[in-house]
Design an enzyme around this catalytic site. Sequence first.
Site, PDB file in Angstrom:
ATOM      1  N   ASP A   1      45.987  38.295  37.095  1.00 23.65           N
ATOM      2  CA  ASP A   1      45.158  38.818  38.180  1.00 23.65           C
ATOM      3  C   ASP A   1      45.970  39.103  39.435  1.00 23.65           C
ATOM      4  OD1 ASP A   1      42.825  38.838  36.757  1.00 23.65           O
ATOM      5  OD2 ASP A   1      42.018  36.984  37.600  1.00 23.65           O
TER       6      ASP A   1
ATOM      7  N   LYS B   1      41.806  42.614  40.259  1.00 22.87           N
ATOM      8  CA  LYS B   1      40.639  43.209  40.918  1.00 22.87           C
ATOM      9  C   LYS B   1      40.778  43.013  42.417  1.00 22.87           C
ATOM     10  CE  LYS B   1      37.388  42.296  37.123  1.00 22.87           C
ATOM     11  NZ  LYS B   1      38.318  41.592  36.228  1.00 22.87           N
TER      12      LYS B   1
ATOM     13  N   MET C   1      35.761  35.255  49.012  1.00 23.45           N
ATOM     14  CA  MET C   1      35.664  36.722  49.073  1.00 23.45           C
ATOM     15  C   MET C   1      34.627  37.168  50.103  1.00 23.45           C
ATOM     16  SD  MET C   1      35.856  37.314  44.935  1.00 23.45           S
ATOM     17  CE  MET C   1      34.801  35.875  44.594  1.00 23.45           C
TER      18      MET C   1
END
Length: 257
Positions: free
Chosen positions: A43, A65, A178
């Site tokens: 990732d 991502k 996030m």
Amino acid sequence: MNVIHRPIPAGKVYLIGAGPGEADLLTVRAARVIGQADAVVYDHLVGDGVMALIPTDAEKIYVGKEAGNHTLPQESINTLLVRLAQTGKRVVRLKGGDPFIFGRGGEEILELIGSGIPFEVVPGVTAASGAAAFSGIPLTHREVARTCVFATGHFHDGSCDLDWTALARPNQTVVIYMGIGALPVISAQLMAHGLAGDTPAAAVRHATLPTQRTIVGTLASLPGKVAEAALKPPALLIIGEVVTLREQLNWFEGLPH
């Protein structure tokens, strides 16, 4: 401590938590399995020090991502893991933090089970623990925070619709993963649901790394401070009275790096 250096089986997927960034925070088992990998699917938030543990001849596949930029959709990642394992490879699925805390580890395992692929999960230090320890903000503290709640500030459809009433309860610490992009909304909603505007709040970027940066304010002032500082993801939000302890407990950011 006795470390057992037995070989790991092939044709198997290992979901490994890479921790918050600093390679020294990996578990011993994670480092050992990474060092025997034939293929690594990794990732965006995996630290350089962790990546350096991958064998030079291993296949490395980036599936990170970032906000608005997904290299591969989740369904394709699931299929990729199955395909690699079916070729008899030792497959490491390397995720920032912990695979089971906003890491979609459960989704990937369900795909592996459905395809008859053996797997193992190796937990990692989640970003909340890393940020708390290295910013001097304990997530719980007697008489200050009786509970701690983790939430994500980003959803697959771009919304940020949380249980604001539950998050605005007193005497708890709220950690939002996030959440930098949605910070103005998060702040407004928490205040609208009863949390005082002067509630201490912090944003921690690059936790545990030499580039770590922490911005401290209140629920009302933090969005403006973050915007003024041009703070970008990856960063974590910590909201609650425990943030006031940072003034005494901050040990890391003053060290020479």
